[in-house]
Design an enzyme around this catalytic site. Structure first.
Site, PDB file in Angstrom:
ATOM      1  N   ASP A  18      -6.076   7.055  -7.806  1.00 14.21           N
ATOM      2  CA  ASP A  18      -5.941   6.964  -6.342  1.00 14.21           C
ATOM      3  C   ASP A  18      -6.860   5.907  -5.733  1.00 14.21           C
ATOM      4  OD1 ASP A  18      -4.296   9.341  -6.518  1.00 14.21           O
ATOM      5  OD2 ASP A  18      -6.153  10.487  -6.659  1.00 14.21           O
ATOM      6  N   LYS A  21      -4.443   1.283  -6.086  1.00 18.61           N
ATOM      7  CA  LYS A  21      -3.785   0.294  -6.963  1.00 18.61           C
ATOM      8  C   LYS A  21      -2.443  -0.138  -6.378  1.00 18.61           C
ATOM      9  CE  LYS A  21      -3.867   3.285 -10.234  1.00 18.61           C
ATOM     10  NZ  LYS A  21      -4.699   4.296  -9.579  1.00 18.61           N
ATOM     11  N   GLY A  45       1.268   8.520  -7.803  1.00 15.71           N
ATOM     12  CA  GLY A  45       1.924   8.230  -6.533  1.00 15.71           C
ATOM     13  C   GLY A  45       1.251   7.058  -5.866  1.00 15.71           C
ATOM     14  N   HIS A  46       1.928   5.927  -5.847  1.00 13.55           N
ATOM     15  CA  HIS A  46       1.357   4.774  -5.164  1.00 13.55           C
ATOM     16  C   HIS A  46       1.866   4.754  -3.726  1.00 13.55           C
ATOM     17  CE1 HIS A  46      -0.396   3.262  -8.685  1.00 13.55           C
ATOM     18  NE2 HIS A  46       0.679   2.751  -9.236  1.00 13.55           N
ATOM     19  N   GLN A 226      -3.044   6.291 -12.484  1.00 11.15           N
ATOM     20  CA  GLN A 226      -4.282   7.084 -12.642  1.00 11.15           C
ATOM     21  C   GLN A 226      -5.491   6.161 -12.863  1.00 11.15           C
ATOM     22  OE1 GLN A 226      -1.672   8.359 -15.070  1.00 11.15           O
ATOM     23  NE2 GLN A 226      -0.826   9.722 -13.580  1.00 11.15           N
TER      24      GLN A 226
HETATM   25  P1  GDP Z   1      -3.058   4.471  -5.986  1.00 10.65           P
HETATM   26  O1  GDP Z   1      -2.378   5.555  -6.748  1.00 10.65           O
HETATM   27  O2  GDP Z   1      -4.246   3.921  -6.711  1.00 10.65           O
HETATM   28  O3  GDP Z   1      -2.131   3.424  -5.488  1.00 10.65           O
HETATM   29  O4  GDP Z   1      -3.681   5.131  -4.701  1.00 10.65           O
HETATM   30  P2  GDP Z   1      -2.928   5.975  -3.563  1.00 10.65           P
HETATM   31  O5  GDP Z   1      -1.768   5.238  -3.099  1.00 10.65           O
HETATM   32  O6  GDP Z   1      -2.792   7.381  -3.990  1.00 10.65           O
HETATM   33  O7  GDP Z   1      -4.063   6.027  -2.480  1.00 10.65           O
HETATM   34  C1  GDP Z   1      -4.435   4.959  -1.841  1.00 10.65           C
HETATM   35  C2  GDP Z   1      -4.337   5.288  -0.358  1.00 10.65           C
HETATM   36  O8  GDP Z   1      -5.273   4.506   0.292  1.00 10.65           O
HETATM   37  C3  GDP Z   1      -3.006   4.922   0.260  1.00 10.65           C
HETATM   38  O9  GDP Z   1      -2.727   5.801   1.304  1.00 10.65           O
HETATM   39  C4  GDP Z   1      -3.236   3.513   0.798  1.00 10.65           C
HETATM   40  O10 GDP Z   1      -2.428   3.179   1.895  1.00 10.65           O
HETATM   41  C5  GDP Z   1      -4.659   3.629   1.200  1.00 10.65           C
HETATM   42  N1  GDP Z   1      -5.424   2.384   1.098  1.00 10.65           N
HETATM   43  C6  GDP Z   1      -5.366   1.425   0.135  1.00 10.65           C
HETATM   44  N2  GDP Z   1      -6.280   0.474   0.377  1.00 10.65           N
HETATM   45  C7  GDP Z   1      -6.919   0.844   1.513  1.00 10.65           C
HETATM   46  C8  GDP Z   1      -7.998   0.283   2.255  1.00 10.65           C
HETATM   47  O11 GDP Z   1      -8.565  -0.740   1.922  1.00 10.65           O
HETATM   48  N3  GDP Z   1      -8.410   0.987   3.360  1.00 10.65           N
HETATM   49  C9  GDP Z   1      -7.833   2.154   3.764  1.00 10.65           C
HETATM   50  N4  GDP Z   1      -8.301   2.752   4.841  1.00 10.65           N
HETATM   51  N5  GDP Z   1      -6.825   2.715   3.071  1.00 10.65           N
HETATM   52  C10 GDP Z   1      -6.384   2.058   1.964  1.00 10.65           C
END
Ligand code: GDP
Length: 426
Positions: A18, A21, A45-46, A226
């Protein structure tokens, strides 16, 4: 990021997942030709935000949101076809044409309903905090050499024959585990018959496809799901996922050789979160933990589960740098810290009174460590409009410099918000 010598890059999570990515890959995919998922399943879940729209992609690489990018679901993924179709429909309904742009490895294993029943039953006794989507049991079947793969759908009678044995076995296990649920053979056969016509046209020898792209110097992004601490070998076992999330898994799961990879970008939050059970040494006490959760929107993209939140843990990131061979860091969610007047950073641990700056191999020891903190003064001003490092407040720059020094990996990107444009390339 990409240049003449760097055409094949891996993006991995360098904490507990999370890390953002999805957004990073979305931004980087603009310059890529091919984006490949190489492990995990619909448990990842991205979340990608484009304008006012939010896309949650579980299996399809987030590169799909760029019209000229080809996407691949590699052999290392365990595929849940109905979920994949739902994602495709969601994209189509929102005007994103995926025709001819998505390929699924014919070697990828299928996640079937009996895997979900087994997952639910084993979660009752093991309490690992899995997402219950059948990913673990599907990988167990893969390594137990009784999986059913995409390619098996080509000969549906053979696949149905395999199912007779698999469903019977699953029902025996359910009985042993004390579950009242049972899988139906007829339903499973009908499911495969329904899936085949839509899935087979997407199936390909994707390792060959990626290999050819690399040979033609096309730009390839391998997208991990992950994070390093959830890797089945290198993570906080047994509180881990069922696949190799680290960069080594990218070669295996995409079907290419490790020498084809030119660089590995590790994505880290400016703080730390984890979902599910298991130790989290720098977990913040309330109210800071709750504040991080609210400001960062730290709730699972798939499950909605609140994430446990804490401070940046340099021991974790140093370890992730080692086991992934990270060549660069992308620090995300810096903006979430904008209102904190003091920001602790865990630099190392104390374990039974001794200092310890390497990750203990035993999860029980990691549960006992006491983080050694240094406290940074917050910058207490918004960072969301910064597009260059020099736009950031001095305190934020000092914070990033410190993360870089503690991790031993150069910071290449800084993300300061959810939107595509809220990114700084260093
Ligand atoms: P992933 O699985 O690594 O892609 O992560 P997730 O999608 O589960 O969680 C990332 C969350 O953080 C999402 O809701 C994104 O929109 C949000 N996000 C990503 N980069 C940033 C950032 O720089 N700032 C903020 N506030 N939210 C971010």
């Amino acid at each position: 990021m990409f240049d003449d010598k760097t055409t094949c890059m891996v993006v991995v999570g360098a904490q507990w997942g999370d890390e953002g990515k999805g957004k990073l890959v979305d931004v980087l995919a603009e310059r890529a030709d091919l984006v490949v998922r190489y492990q995990g399943g619909a448990n990842a879940g991205h979340t990608v935000v484009i304008g006012e729209s939010q896309f949650i992609l579980r299996q399809i690489p987030s590169g799909i949101l760029h019209q000229r990018v080809t996407c691949v679901i590699g052999n290392g993924v365990v595929l849940e076809p109905e979920n994949l179709f739902a994602e495709l429909d969601q994209l189509r309904d929102r005007g994103i044409d995926t025709t001819g742009r998505l390929f699924v490895s014919n070697r990828a294993h299928l996640v079937l309903p009996y895997h979900k029943l087994l997952d639910a039953a084993s979660e009752k006794s093991q309490k690992l905090g899995t997402t219950g989507r059948g990913i673990g049991p599907a990988y167990e079947d893969k390594y137990g050499r009784r999986g059913i793969r995409v390619i098996d759908l080509r000969r549906i009678e053979c696949a149905s024959h395999l199912l007779t044995d698999r469903v019977a076995r699953a029902n025996q296990l359910l009985e042993i585990m004390g579950s009242a649920d049972r899988a139906s053979l007829d339903d499973h056969v009908a499911l495969l018959e329904r899936l085949a016509p839509r899935l087979l046209p997407l199936a390909a020898d994707t390792g060959l496809l990626v290999h050819r792209a690399i040979r033609e110097k096309r730009r390839v992004l391998l997208e991990g799901a992950q994070g390093a601490l959830l890797d089945v070998d290198h993570g906080t076992y047994p509180y881990v996922t069922s696949s190799n999330t680290t960069a080594g898994g990218a070669a295996v799961g995409a079907g290419i050789g490790p020498t084809a990879i030119d660089g590995v970008l590790g994505v880290v939050k400016a703080y730390t979160t984890r979902v599910g059970n298991g130790p989290l040494p720098t977990e913040a006490e309330s109210p800071d933990g709750d504040r991080l959760r609210q400001l960062g929107g730290e709730f699972g993209a798939v499950t909605g589960r609140p994430r446990r939140c804490g401070w940046f843990d340099a021991t974790v990131v140093r370890y992730a740098a080692r086991v992934n061979g990270l060549t660069g860091l992308a620090v995300t969610k810096l903006d979430v810290l904008d209102t904190f007047s003091e920001i602790p950073v865990g630099t190392a641990y104390r374990l039974d009174g001794d200092s310890c700056d390497e990750m203990p191999s035993e999860v029980e020891a990691l549960g006992r460590v006491k983080p050694i903190y240094e406290t940074h003064q917050g910058w207490v001003s918004p960072t969301g409009t910064a597009r260059r490092l020099s736009d950031l407040p001095k305190g934020a720059r000092a914070y990033l410099d410190r993360l870089e020094a503690l991790s031993g990996v150069p910071v290449r990107y800084v993300s300061v918000g959810t939107r595509r444009d809220q990114i700084i390339e260093v």
